[in-house]
Motif scaffolding. Structure first.
Motif, PDB file in Angstrom:
ATOM      1  N   LEU A   1       0.854  -1.181   0.000  1.00 22.33           N
ATOM      2  CA  LEU A   1       0.000   0.000   0.000  1.00 22.33           C
ATOM      3  C   LEU A   1       0.894   1.237   0.000  1.00 22.33           C
ATOM      4  CD1 LEU A   1      -2.725   1.486   0.253  1.00 22.33           C
ATOM      5  CD2 LEU A   1      -2.517   1.221   2.756  1.00 22.33           C
TER       6      LEU A   1
ATOM      7  N   ASP B   1       1.325   4.981   0.495  1.00 17.92           N
ATOM      8  CA  ASP B   1       0.591   5.962   1.302  1.00 17.92           C
ATOM      9  C   ASP B   1       1.416   7.244   1.413  1.00 17.92           C
ATOM     10  OD1 ASP B   1      -1.081   7.250   3.047  1.00 17.92           O
ATOM     11  OD2 ASP B   1      -0.657   5.951   4.770  1.00 17.92           O
TER      12      ASP B   1
ATOM     13  N   ALA C   1      -4.603   0.295   7.285  1.00 17.16           N
ATOM     14  CA  ALA C   1      -3.595  -0.687   6.845  1.00 17.16           C
ATOM     15  C   ALA C   1      -3.224  -1.633   7.976  1.00 17.16           C
ATOM     16  CB  ALA C   1      -2.362   0.033   6.326  1.00 17.16           C
TER      17      ALA C   1
ATOM     18  N   SER D   1      -2.220  -5.809   8.406  1.00 15.99           N
ATOM     19  CA  SER D   1      -0.758  -5.704   8.443  1.00 15.99           C
ATOM     20  C   SER D   1      -0.047  -7.043   8.287  1.00 15.99           C
ATOM     21  CB  SER D   1      -0.307  -5.038   9.749  1.00 15.99           C
ATOM     22  OG  SER D   1      -0.720  -5.806  10.877  1.00 15.99           O
TER      23      SER D   1
ATOM     24  N   VAL E   1      -0.180  -6.974   4.166  1.00 17.89           N
ATOM     25  CA  VAL E   1       0.138  -5.815   3.341  1.00 17.89           C
ATOM     26  C   VAL E   1       1.222  -4.985   4.015  1.00 17.89           C
ATOM     27  CG1 VAL E   1      -1.664  -4.359   4.356  1.00 17.89           C
ATOM     28  CG2 VAL E   1      -0.840  -3.856   2.070  1.00 17.89           C
TER      29      VAL E   1
ATOM     30  N   ARG F   1       2.860  -1.221   4.219  1.00 10.55           N
ATOM     31  CA  ARG F   1       2.598   0.182   3.898  1.00 10.55           C
ATOM     32  C   ARG F   1       3.927   0.888   3.668  1.00 10.55           C
ATOM     33  NH1 ARG F   1       1.320   5.208   6.735  1.00 10.55           N
ATOM     34  NH2 ARG F   1       2.172   4.214   8.615  1.00 10.55           N
TER      35      ARG F   1
ATOM     36  N   LEU G   1      -2.858   0.576  -4.098  1.00  8.03           N
ATOM     37  CA  LEU G   1      -2.688  -0.744  -3.510  1.00  8.03           C
ATOM     38  C   LEU G   1      -2.235  -1.689  -4.608  1.00  8.03           C
ATOM     39  CD1 LEU G   1      -3.050  -2.699  -1.079  1.00  8.03           C
ATOM     40  CD2 LEU G   1      -5.419  -3.019  -1.839  1.00  8.03           C
TER      41      LEU G   1
ATOM     42  N   GLU H   1     -10.790   0.556   1.831  1.00  6.59           N
ATOM     43  CA  GLU H   1     -11.128  -0.564   2.713  1.00  6.59           C
ATOM     44  C   GLU H   1     -11.902  -1.658   1.979  1.00  6.59           C
ATOM     45  OE1 GLU H   1     -12.817  -1.252   7.257  1.00  6.59           O
ATOM     46  OE2 GLU H   1     -12.299   0.758   6.521  1.00  6.59           O
TER      47      GLU H   1
ATOM     48  N   LEU I   1      -9.263  -3.603   0.008  1.00  7.67           N
ATOM     49  CA  LEU I   1      -8.471  -4.499   0.865  1.00  7.67           C
ATOM     50  C   LEU I   1      -9.249  -5.769   1.180  1.00  7.67           C
ATOM     51  CD1 LEU I   1      -7.002  -1.775   3.236  1.00  7.67           C
ATOM     52  CD2 LEU I   1      -5.634  -3.378   1.884  1.00  7.67           C
TER      53      LEU I   1
END
Length: 479
Positions: A420, A422, A431, A435, A438, A440, A451, A468, A471
């Protein structure tokens, strides 16, 4: 069960998948019916998208270090694209299939995955939670999932009785691995006035440093039944017909007859069994698209099987393997069939084909046409059908390899996890819920948020409200 995933077939597709499952932390068994790895190459080039994927796993530099693998000059139907046409970060390379297979086999063995050879599949049964495969040597392997990477004459496909519609071969050509004298070009496509045709591609050098080439011969009198052996005299006659006396055969290593058959299975998924590579799609070997498409099948499927094995795969994630890869295979078949027609493999000298080729050749001088063909052949034009693709130009496409300061995107993907980006440091809270799946990154970088899936494709970009749901759609329920 004996293993989580059983891969039948140890070619480029099967071994690419084995590596993806290794990265995902999934127990894998790879079997092959051959007693030893072939020293012959059916393909000779690696396209840009495949090179990017190898780079995302840290395998590109070691692969290129195995020998001299020059940058190739693209073509469509034998019509050369400009040699200085650099459309992508990694231009395609001449890397013979035999080198790729040897590299992957050695790499996998170093990680504890050894190919189990002399395993000829004879039986296949699946139920609600496992697949049982039996082999001619008496071995039985039980797995949660099975992937058929066993080639154009796939026994898995046969045992599944999977529909394999398309066009049967209408003619044959000669494909051979040779040593020649009198040729100094890396790649060439040459016709004579009678419609006889020769294509030449480099295959690297043998242990003695002698240059090997792939030679393809076609023409009005070259189409013989596949089972008829190819002789040295036939190769010499084909060379003489196209090149005259200046090109001579020094050694014939291998020769076979290939057809222009074009077929694709109706479904890539059959319960717990998946079809990939030549087991799913066959066509003329043009531009190494068969090998590259197969390897990219594996890259698409690998992380999804990993998600299923680890228990966080969202509903229908495994079904997206078919919905994403079947259209790609169909598009490859279409472009290969178009190339086959324009190349006039059978030497018909049809004036309609000649007129079409003349106009098409003129069109390839236009930059827009060159870019379209380069993107299509390289795999960089792929855009998977995803929610959000209609609203953002990046969604569904390979991720750009952005410089994030201390690291580049392709280096982040080596973990086999999603990424991701960001840049405004605004998504830490959401995130954190994913975690374990993924990473960040990119805070403060000059990029927009996005993403990126483990296979390197962007699955969300733009609207924060959609992050969201994206994800959840790709990475399952939050922990």
């Amino acid at each position: 069960m004996d293993t989580e995933v059983l891969i039948v077939g140890a070619g480029p597709t099967g071994m690419t998948l084995a590596n993806e499952l290794l990265v995902a932390g999934v127990s894998t068994v790879v079997v092959d019916k051959l007693s030893q790895r072939s020293d012959l190459s059916k393909a000779g080039g690696v396209q840009s998208r495949t090179l990017e994927a190898l780079d995302q796993r840290g395998l590109l530099e070691p692969l290129l270090a195995t020998g001299n693998h020059p940058i190739g000059t693209g073509h469509f139907a034998g019509i050369a694209l400009p040699p200085n046409l650099v459309r992508h970060r990694l231009p395609w390379r001449f890397v013979p299939q035999v080198v790729i297979e040897g590299f992957f086999e050695q790499h996998l063995a170093a990680q504890g995955i050894h190919i189990r050879r002399d395993h000829e599949l004879v039986g296949l049964v699946q139920d609600g939670d496992r697949v049982t495969a039996t082999f001619a040597n008496g071995v039985t392997v039980r797995s949660r999932y099975l992937v058929a990477a066993d080639g154009a004459h796939s026994m898995v496909r046969s045992l599944l009785r999977a529909e394999f519609p398309g066009r049967p071969g209408t003619s044959t050509m000669i494909a051979s691995d040779v040593r020649l004298s009198g040729i100094d070009q890396l790649m060439s496509h040459t016709w004579n006035d009678d419609g006889h045709f020769a294509a030449l591609f480099p295959l690297g050098t043998d242990p003695q440093g002698r240059e090997l080439r792939r030679l393809v011969l076609g023409g009005p009198d070259r189409s013989l039944p596949r089972e008829v052996p190819v002789t040295e005299d036939e190769i010499r006659d084909g060379l003489r017909t196209v090149f005259g006396a200046r090109v001579r055969l020094l050694e014939l290593r291998y020769a076979r007859r290939i057809t222009n058959a074009a077929r694709q299975v109706t479904r890539y998924r059959h319960g717990r069994v998946f079809l990939a590579g030549d087991a799913a799609h066959v066509h003329l070997p043009l531009g190494a698209q068969g090998m590259n498409t197969g390897m990219q099948d594996a890259l698409n499927l690998g992380w999804k099987l990993g998600a299923a094995v680890h228990g966080w795969a969202p509903e229908n994630l495994l079904d997206t393997y078919h919905t994403e890869r079947h259209p790609v295979g169909a598009a490859v078949l279409r472009n290969v069939q178009a190339q086959s027609l324009l190349m006039d493999w059978e030497g018909t000298r049809n004036p309609d084909v000649a007129a079409t080729r003349e106009i098409f050749t003129a069109m390839t001088q236009l930059p827009e046409v060159q870019h379209h063909l380069a993107d299509m052949l390289s795999g960089m034009a792929i855009r998977y059908p995803m929610p959000g693709a209609e609203a953002h130009p990046l969604v569904g496409r390979p991720s750009p390899d952005l410089d994030l300061g201390a690291v580049r995107v392709h280096e982040l993907l080596r973990s086999g996890r999603s990424v991701l980006l960001d840049p405004a440091d605004t998504f830490a809270k959401v995130a954190d819920l994913w975690s374990d799946r993924v990473d960040r990154a990119g805070q403060g970088a000059d990029t927009e948020p996005m993403l990126i899936r483990p296979d390197g494709y962007v699955c969300w970009a733009g609207s924060a409200d959609d992050l969201e749901p994206a994800l959840g759609r790709w990475l399952g329920e939050p922990r």
